[in-house]
Write a protein that holds these residues in place. Sequence first.
Motif, short mmCIF file in Angstrom:
data_model
loop_
_atom_site.label_atom_id
_atom_site.label_comp_id
_atom_site.label_asym_id
_atom_site.label_seq_id
_atom_site.Cartn_x
_atom_site.Cartn_y
_atom_site.Cartn_z
N ILE A 107 14.52 -11.27 29.82
CA ILE A 107 14.10 -10.89 28.47
C ILE A 107 14.89 -9.66 28.06
N THR A 108 15.81 -9.81 27.12
CA THR A 108 16.66 -8.70 26.74
C THR A 108 15.89 -7.68 25.91
N GLN A 109 15.28 -8.14 24.85
CA GLN A 109 14.52 -7.22 24.00
C GLN A 109 13.49 -7.98 23.18
N VAL A 110 12.39 -7.32 22.89
CA VAL A 110 11.33 -7.91 22.06
C VAL A 110 10.98 -6.95 20.92
N VAL A 111 11.99 -6.23 20.46
CA VAL A 111 11.73 -5.17 19.47
C VAL A 111 12.75 -5.16 18.34
N ASP A 112 13.63 -6.14 18.29
CA ASP A 112 14.73 -6.11 17.32
C ASP A 112 14.62 -7.21 16.27
N GLY A 113 13.42 -7.58 15.91
CA GLY A 113 13.26 -8.62 14.89
C GLY A 113 13.66 -9.98 15.45
N ASN A 114 14.92 -10.17 15.68
CA ASN A 114 15.43 -11.39 16.29
C ASN A 114 15.41 -11.22 17.81
N ALA A 141 7.42 3.47 19.64
CA ALA A 141 7.22 3.46 18.20
C ALA A 141 6.38 2.28 17.73
N TRP A 142 6.10 2.27 16.45
CA TRP A 142 5.22 1.24 15.87
C TRP A 142 5.81 -0.16 16.02
N TRP A 143 7.10 -0.28 16.20
CA TRP A 143 7.68 -1.62 16.36
C TRP A 143 7.73 -2.05 17.83
N GLY A 144 7.19 -1.22 18.71
CA GLY A 144 7.20 -1.56 20.12
C GLY A 144 6.21 -2.67 20.45
N PHE A 145 6.48 -3.33 21.55
CA PHE A 145 5.65 -4.45 22.01
C PHE A 145 4.26 -3.97 22.43
N HIS A 146 4.16 -2.71 22.78
CA HIS A 146 2.92 -2.13 23.31
C HIS A 146 1.98 -1.64 22.22
N TYR A 147 2.50 -1.49 20.98
CA TYR A 147 1.88 -0.58 20.01
C TYR A 147 0.44 -0.93 19.66
N SER A 203 13.92 -5.84 28.13
CA SER A 203 12.84 -6.01 27.14
C SER A 203 12.77 -4.84 26.16
N GLU A 204 13.28 -3.68 26.54
CA GLU A 204 13.21 -2.48 25.69
C GLU A 204 11.82 -2.35 25.08
N LEU A 205 10.85 -2.42 25.95
CA LEU A 205 9.48 -2.71 25.58
C LEU A 205 8.88 -1.83 24.48
N CYS A 206 9.07 -0.54 24.56
CA CYS A 206 8.37 0.36 23.63
C CYS A 206 9.12 0.55 22.33
N GLY A 207 10.28 -0.09 22.19
CA GLY A 207 10.99 0.00 20.92
C GLY A 207 12.35 0.63 21.00
N THR A 208 12.56 1.48 22.00
CA THR A 208 13.86 2.13 22.15
C THR A 208 14.17 2.31 23.63
N ALA A 209 15.42 2.71 23.89
CA ALA A 209 15.88 3.02 25.24
C ALA A 209 15.87 4.55 25.40
#
Lengths: 477, 477
Positions: free
Chosen positions: A453-460, A199-205, A343-349
């Motif tokens: 790196i746990t996640q880079v898609v959750d704001g915090n 999604a648009w909030w993903g690290f890849h977007y 990292s949940e890179l693309c925004g979701t699991a």
Amino acid sequence: MNHDHDHKACSDGELPAKAPDTGRRQFLQCGTLAGAAAAFGSTIGAASLAHAQTALTRSTISHYHIPASDKTIHWGYFSKSLKELVTVESGDFVTIETITHHAYDDYERMIKGDPGAESIYYWDKTRKGVNRRGAGPMDASLFGRGAGEGLGVHICTGPVAVKDAQPGDILEVRILDVKLRPCANPKYKGKSFGSNAAAWWGFHYKDMIEEPKEREVITIYEVDAAGERNCAKAVYNFRWVPQTDPSGVLHKTIDYPGVPVDHSLVQENFGILKNVRVPIRPHFGTMGLAPAEADIVDSIPPSYTGGNIDNWRIGKGATMYYPVAVPGGLLSVGDPHASQGDSELCGTAIECSLTGTFQLILHKKAALAGTALENLNYPLLETQDEFIVHGFSFANYLAELGPKAQSEIYSKSSIDLALRDAFRKMRHFLMTTQGLSEDEAVSLMSIAVDFGITQVVDGNWGTHAIVKKSLFGVDEA
Amino acid sequence: MNHDHDHKACSDGELPAKAPDTGRRQFLQCGTLAGAAAAFGSTIGAASLAHAQTALTRSTISHYHIPASDKTIHWGYFSKSLKELVTVESGDFVTIETITHHAYDDYERMIKGDPGAESIYYWDKTRKGVNRRGAGPMDASLFGRGAGEGLGVHICTGPVAVKDAQPGDILEVRILDVKLRPCANPKYKGKSFGSNAAAWWGFHYKDMIEEPKEREVITIYEVDAAGERNCAKAVYNFRWVPQTDPSGVLHKTIDYPGVPVDHSLVQENFGILKNVRVPIRPHFGTMGLAPAEADIVDSIPPSYTGGNIDNWRIGKGATMYYPVAVPGGLLSVGDPHASQGDSELCGTAIECSLTGTFQLILHKKAALAGTALENLNYPLLETQDEFIVHGFSFANYLAELGPKAQSEIYSKSSIDLALRDAFRKMRHFLMTTQGLSEDEAVSLMSIAVDFGITQVVDGNWGTHAIVKKSLFGVDEA
């Protein structure tokens, strides 16, 4: 808030229900388990961090069942103002059904025939099963997306209050079991499904190489429900195209949770990820207590009371420890995942409905002095072999970023900051629980603690630090 | 450069020496192994990424032994101008001794009685065994620390040239064995030791809580040499106090490698990290080829040709693939570690001398088309179960940051940038080696690839992305 909890209290003395399909339409089921606490003590084992401090003297323990429905969930936010579904006592068990907020990506496979999911996702011109979705304004005056504005997306079941829980206490949540929710559509009998949205909030977007760039892509996965193969495989994917919701709002991107996807508008691509199997790691992306700092809090950024930590290790057999911030604690659970990478890179699991069984243990503040839980002001994870602390860009962003924290957090995150926080927390953990000096803790962190790196898609944004239990308590030869 | 390689070529036909103690004083030992290539093919196994492309048709394979001494190491830098110690053919084996650059933290336990280490560390008023330490000026005109200025710290054994290797080729380095170097001091017979320095370049350094802050602390570890217990335990620690080297230069901090620590000046604290045992993960922190972009290159920041990657997974049984940047490739190995956690938080691992045995396989550029190694322009790691790519803040910092790259890299690093790079590399890896579309690769990365923090102490900070081999090649049911 559209939160209309009309739960009924359970009477003790019933046996735990076997959770028949119709059980979901009942509100709560509960029973009494005699001697269960002792049995669980031995299951959890002596290595458990808090075990030594846990003296369950009650002779009977209740087991509650909270089905997922429009009456038992809150969507996209935590809140200290939510009325509890039930108040449990320390030591009680709770089975909690959770529904993924991505189920409408494929109604046929993830909603149809499931009364709980249908009640949550119901949406016609005049009514939504659950109106508020997110912590934004109910009149959608910010972006016009819908009530709550999608500022927060997770369907959370709860809250569950714990009797006598007060700020300063620690709530231990033991995850005893996690089960996939079977598809209720006879067409897919015996299967379970999940959705992954890039999604648009993903690290890849903003960093794609194939055209058209800045596309959102949803991949539907079939997850082995029997648990025998213990893996997921892709069924098909499709590119998000603008969708008009039943209220007439156009969603050009995935900007509001639960928007029905009209599959006549999308191109389904089958035959993808051929010969690829993903081992599943069922877990709860979002689980935690209500924060004290604000009333309605966006469910996306994790914080000191837990929430959307998105660590795949928060699954069966794991235990979380949360600082209690408000009376009762108010535990909610959601964002169920079949699998996620660090990292949940693309925004979701693989977003996939699950049911968890938990035991809740309250550790009173007065009893924490001198124990491993003293001064614990962050969410701590214990697995069979490891202790894991979670670092965030801002450990308590609501307090640190002030009145505009809930919007500013999205522009201020970095992994560098989250590593700084994880370092400080692991140092605290080692010095507190193992009695190390700072020098000992720092050396041990460098040679034996793994930071990920746990996640880079959750704001915090989040990191985690893992230390193996086997390092400690070795007898000197 | 003080680099005086007077190695002699080996003649084929000898059997590999059994590496007696005196062997280290010989320069190279080598032998011929008939049929070894075929045997290794089956050991590495069909899952190996490059196996299918590796057709070793030679009937005899040589095995070289490179002892560590002042004649076989270069200290603190890589360089395309270094003369090779030996030129091997693709398929040959090389056993390479490596010495930790932290050995002088405890001369008694890590240098004394070891002719190789003694020759390297020799330093009196008039002579250093190895004068240049680092890529800085020989006259120490920048900081006055010493020749090379300590701009680069790792003792690297090599380089080894590979016959016919040319820019554009890929060098595969199979790590067949890694052994601890036994202490040569009879007082500690049968033991091995390492040093962990919590130093000024550590992530923790400006963020300490106990006084005095900004202290540097060295912890000496005993490492199980027999390998039976497979773990390390702390022996003692001490705080760094200013040390005057034999040339008369005062080192207030750990600013130059190999400075003799005068133990009459430090307070040794025994009884630390009681009952703590660290499972060892022997590996080479620094291994790689000479870059093309500059002549003398600081050994600290890792880059596209490898170098100081500091990933503890680069140990026995693992294979690295490096892009060849200069003729011969010029492989060097150093920075041996007994154990390290992901992030190498305090600045170092358990720095501990090791000896590795490697097989080198050259993959010519012309043969890469259509293979998994096509367009590989980054260091790739393969373990028994995983493929791992390495992201850096700057993938090729020498090219990206211009003439001042070697100093600017230290002020520009971030994990956020390194994750960006790891994402791009993993996407490339999945699309190239597994034939996935970008959408398939992005989804798979989010649900099944784990991103971790390799190190935050090497100037060019690093992340890694791990994907399990077992995901792929599953037959459709």
